[in-house]
Design a protein around this motif. Sequence first.
Motif, PDB file in Angstrom:
ATOM      1  N   GLN A 230      -6.935   7.232   0.814  1.00 49.55           N
ATOM      2  CA  GLN A 230      -6.592   6.348   1.928  1.00 49.55           C
ATOM      3  C   GLN A 230      -5.209   5.727   1.722  1.00 49.55           C
ATOM      4  O   GLN A 230      -4.467   5.486   2.668  1.00 49.55           O
ATOM      5  CB  GLN A 230      -7.669   5.260   2.043  1.00 49.55           C
ATOM      6  CG  GLN A 230      -7.535   4.318   3.187  1.00 49.55           C
ATOM      7  CD  GLN A 230      -7.756   5.007   4.539  1.00 49.55           C
ATOM      8  OE1 GLN A 230      -8.500   5.976   4.636  1.00 49.55           O
ATOM      9  NE2 GLN A 230      -7.066   4.517   5.560  1.00 49.55           N
ATOM     10  N   LEU A 231      -4.878   5.485   0.447  1.00 49.87           N
ATOM     11  CA  LEU A 231      -3.574   4.886   0.141  1.00 49.87           C
ATOM     12  C   LEU A 231      -2.467   5.950   0.030  1.00 49.87           C
ATOM     13  O   LEU A 231      -1.315   5.617  -0.243  1.00 49.87           O
ATOM     14  CB  LEU A 231      -3.663   4.114  -1.187  1.00 49.87           C
ATOM     15  CG  LEU A 231      -4.543   2.853  -1.178  1.00 49.87           C
ATOM     16  CD1 LEU A 231      -4.771   2.347  -2.591  1.00 49.87           C
ATOM     17  CD2 LEU A 231      -3.910   1.762  -0.311  1.00 49.87           C
TER      18      LEU A 231
ATOM     19  N   HIS B 277      -9.305  -5.620  -6.322  1.00 48.19           N
ATOM     20  CA  HIS B 277      -9.788  -4.841  -5.170  1.00 48.19           C
ATOM     21  C   HIS B 277     -11.176  -4.237  -5.392  1.00 48.19           C
ATOM     22  O   HIS B 277     -11.785  -3.720  -4.469  1.00 48.19           O
ATOM     23  CB  HIS B 277      -8.782  -3.715  -4.880  1.00 48.19           C
ATOM     24  CG  HIS B 277      -8.547  -2.860  -6.099  1.00 48.19           C
ATOM     25  ND1 HIS B 277      -7.754  -3.284  -7.141  1.00 48.19           N
ATOM     26  CD2 HIS B 277      -9.071  -1.666  -6.464  1.00 48.19           C
ATOM     27  CE1 HIS B 277      -7.771  -2.362  -8.087  1.00 48.19           C
ATOM     28  NE2 HIS B 277      -8.559  -1.378  -7.715  1.00 48.19           N
TER      29      HIS B 277
ATOM     30  N   ALA C  68      -5.191  -1.792   4.686  1.00 46.59           N
ATOM     31  CA  ALA C  68      -5.051  -0.371   4.332  1.00 46.59           C
ATOM     32  C   ALA C  68      -6.354   0.200   3.779  1.00 46.59           C
ATOM     33  O   ALA C  68      -6.638   1.385   3.963  1.00 46.59           O
ATOM     34  CB  ALA C  68      -3.921  -0.207   3.306  1.00 46.59           C
ATOM     35  N   LEU C  69      -7.139  -0.633   3.101  1.00 46.22           N
ATOM     36  CA  LEU C  69      -8.316  -0.101   2.397  1.00 46.22           C
ATOM     37  C   LEU C  69      -9.644  -0.233   3.156  1.00 46.22           C
ATOM     38  O   LEU C  69     -10.576   0.533   2.902  1.00 46.22           O
ATOM     39  CB  LEU C  69      -8.445  -0.779   1.023  1.00 46.22           C
ATOM     40  CG  LEU C  69      -7.494  -0.223  -0.041  1.00 46.22           C
ATOM     41  CD1 LEU C  69      -7.417  -1.158  -1.236  1.00 46.22           C
ATOM     42  CD2 LEU C  69      -7.933   1.167  -0.499  1.00 46.22           C
TER      43      LEU C  69
ATOM     44  N   PHE D  59       1.698   3.535  -3.123  1.00 49.93           N
ATOM     45  CA  PHE D  59       0.780   4.509  -3.730  1.00 49.93           C
ATOM     46  C   PHE D  59       1.064   5.949  -3.303  1.00 49.93           C
ATOM     47  O   PHE D  59       0.542   6.874  -3.902  1.00 49.93           O
ATOM     48  CB  PHE D  59      -0.666   4.181  -3.334  1.00 49.93           C
ATOM     49  CG  PHE D  59      -1.259   3.034  -4.109  1.00 49.93           C
ATOM     50  CD1 PHE D  59      -2.021   3.264  -5.243  1.00 49.93           C
ATOM     51  CD2 PHE D  59      -1.056   1.726  -3.703  1.00 49.93           C
ATOM     52  CE1 PHE D  59      -2.579   2.206  -5.955  1.00 49.93           C
ATOM     53  CE2 PHE D  59      -1.611   0.663  -4.409  1.00 49.93           C
ATOM     54  CZ  PHE D  59      -2.373   0.903  -5.538  1.00 49.93           C
ATOM     55  N   ARG D  60       1.882   6.094  -2.267  1.00 48.68           N
ATOM     56  CA  ARG D  60       2.059   7.442  -1.707  1.00 48.68           C
ATOM     57  C   ARG D  60       2.571   8.417  -2.757  1.00 48.68           C
ATOM     58  O   ARG D  60       3.582   8.167  -3.405  1.00 48.68           O
ATOM     59  CB  ARG D  60       3.023   7.409  -0.522  1.00 48.68           C
ATOM     60  CG  ARG D  60       2.287   6.971   0.707  1.00 48.68           C
ATOM     61  CD  ARG D  60       3.074   7.241   1.980  1.00 48.68           C
ATOM     62  NE  ARG D  60       2.562   6.327   2.995  1.00 48.68           N
ATOM     63  CZ  ARG D  60       3.305   5.589   3.796  1.00 48.68           C
ATOM     64  NH1 ARG D  60       4.614   5.666   3.742  1.00 48.68           N
ATOM     65  NH2 ARG D  60       2.731   4.783   4.675  1.00 48.68           N
TER      66      ARG D  60
ATOM     67  N   SER E  85      -4.808  -7.301  -8.521  1.00 51.97           N
ATOM     68  CA  SER E  85      -5.216  -6.961  -7.153  1.00 51.97           C
ATOM     69  C   SER E  85      -6.683  -7.278  -6.841  1.00 51.97           C
ATOM     70  O   SER E  85      -7.028  -7.461  -5.671  1.00 51.97           O
ATOM     71  CB  SER E  85      -4.963  -5.472  -6.904  1.00 51.97           C
ATOM     72  OG  SER E  85      -5.480  -4.715  -7.982  1.00 51.97           O
TER      73      SER E  85
ATOM     74  N   TRP F  29      -3.033  -4.899   1.863  1.00 48.57           N
ATOM     75  CA  TRP F  29      -3.920  -4.012   1.083  1.00 48.57           C
ATOM     76  C   TRP F  29      -5.297  -3.937   1.739  1.00 48.57           C
ATOM     77  O   TRP F  29      -5.886  -2.864   1.842  1.00 48.57           O
ATOM     78  CB  TRP F  29      -4.076  -4.531  -0.354  1.00 48.57           C
ATOM     79  CG  TRP F  29      -2.949  -4.237  -1.270  1.00 48.57           C
ATOM     80  CD1 TRP F  29      -1.628  -4.461  -1.034  1.00 48.57           C
ATOM     81  CD2 TRP F  29      -3.030  -3.687  -2.598  1.00 48.57           C
ATOM     82  NE1 TRP F  29      -0.882  -4.103  -2.126  1.00 48.57           N
ATOM     83  CE2 TRP F  29      -1.723  -3.616  -3.098  1.00 48.57           C
ATOM     84  CE3 TRP F  29      -4.082  -3.271  -3.404  1.00 48.57           C
ATOM     85  CZ2 TRP F  29      -1.424  -3.132  -4.374  1.00 48.57           C
ATOM     86  CZ3 TRP F  29      -3.793  -2.786  -4.682  1.00 48.57           C
ATOM     87  CH2 TRP F  29      -2.476  -2.712  -5.160  1.00 48.57           C
TER      88      TRP F  29
ATOM     89  N   PRO G  46       0.816  -1.220   0.000  1.00 51.41           N
ATOM     90  CA  PRO G  46       0.000   0.000   0.000  1.00 51.41           C
ATOM     91  C   PRO G  46       0.856   1.280   0.000  1.00 51.41           C
ATOM     92  O   PRO G  46       0.483   2.275  -0.630  1.00 51.41           O
ATOM     93  CB  PRO G  46      -0.815  -0.112   1.296  1.00 51.41           C
ATOM     94  CG  PRO G  46      -0.853  -1.562   1.607  1.00 51.41           C
ATOM     95  CD  PRO G  46       0.398  -2.167   1.049  1.00 51.41           C
ATOM     96  N   GLU G  47       2.009   1.226   0.657  1.00 50.60           N
ATOM     97  CA  GLU G  47       2.869   2.414   0.730  1.00 50.60           C
ATOM     98  C   GLU G  47       3.322   2.883  -0.661  1.00 50.60           C
ATOM     99  O   GLU G  47       3.675   4.040  -0.849  1.00 50.60           O
ATOM    100  CB  GLU G  47       4.156   2.141   1.545  1.00 50.60           C
ATOM    101  CG  GLU G  47       3.944   1.715   2.976  1.00 50.60           C
ATOM    102  CD  GLU G  47       3.570   0.242   3.113  1.00 50.60           C
ATOM    103  OE1 GLU G  47       2.365  -0.030   3.339  1.00 50.60           O
ATOM    104  OE2 GLU G  47       4.437  -0.629   2.970  1.00 50.60           O
TER     105      GLU G  47
END
Length: 335
Positions: free
Chosen positions: A182-183, A231, A304-305, A163-164, A229, A301, A160-161
């Motif tokens: 959020q990501l 998602h 994080a989501l 995506f920063r 993914s 993930w 997830p990091e």
Amino acid sequence: MKRLALVLGAILAITFVAGAPAQSPIIIKFSHVVSPDAPKGKASLLFKQLAEKYTNGKVTVEVYPNSSLYKDKEELEALQLGSVQLLAPSISKFGPLGVKEFDVFDLPYLMSDDAHARQMLASPIMADFNQKLEAKGVTPLAYWDNGTYVYTANKQLIMPEDFRGMKMRIQGSKVLDAAARQLGAIPQIIAFGELYQALQTGVVDGEDNVPSNILTQKFYDVQKYLTVSNHGRLTYSLLTNTKFWNSLPPDVREPLDRAVKESTQFFNDTAAKDNVDALDRIKATGKVEFHVQTEAEKKAWIAALMPVHKEMEARFGKDFIEKIYKASGFVPPQS
Ligand code: LMR
């Protein structure tokens, strides 16, 4: 004298019939944003073929693919105005219509599972969603399920990091916006018809989509990495203008209903297979590095989501979200 009148009458009748204009067909303009080779493109062409055949030519369907008539937001306005009669937009794009409820389907992982998606779309609750659209002058004739998303980007997205700070293209849904934030990403709404160029020029760094769109729009030419993914999910609604549809005489409406039913069956049978094939074909280009998530990555993930579900209680109400969980059979995963 009587005989002369009969002959004159016959001549007049023949002239009238021969000169009468043949009844012109009802034109249905079907606008969409994907390639003719994508599942929606294929289903729209099948609908044209069936509709013209079943109505014996009383209807002519003109299909406009690849945003050639209207882009995402414009096509919904055009449908409300009656400038087009059929669309099949993603249900993540109904915000501009003033219908916010459909965004709930973008809650991360809610629709990842095929069985949950099927159960949701068959649920009686869908009638409430349909009413929201009817109130805006558009009628959903069917739902078309195009399966789950993968991410593509110009950088590997493993944790997830990663995506920063990434500029990520989203469809119009507020839930997709919240998920990207959020990501730690910077979401940007971009019309599908402008996405290739946005990815090519770096206006955005990545996007999520179904493999058949990535293949048929050649996003693999401008994206180096792909993460499998699952998602979220891409669902379309086959929409018509309510006034137009209700004005159709029964001898047109019934064969069109049959064409809708058969095209829907075709879409749902074809999309899953096309998306599997598309992943193989993207891989075969050799232009994209694939990453399939490990269980540990997937867990990270999800952790994080899932807070997006909680955050969205303020938008939809906790009760409404729980109703959706129940209708789809979704059970929030433990992180
Ligand atoms: C997207 O905008 O990425 C998709 O909704 C396009 C489509 O219609 O498949």
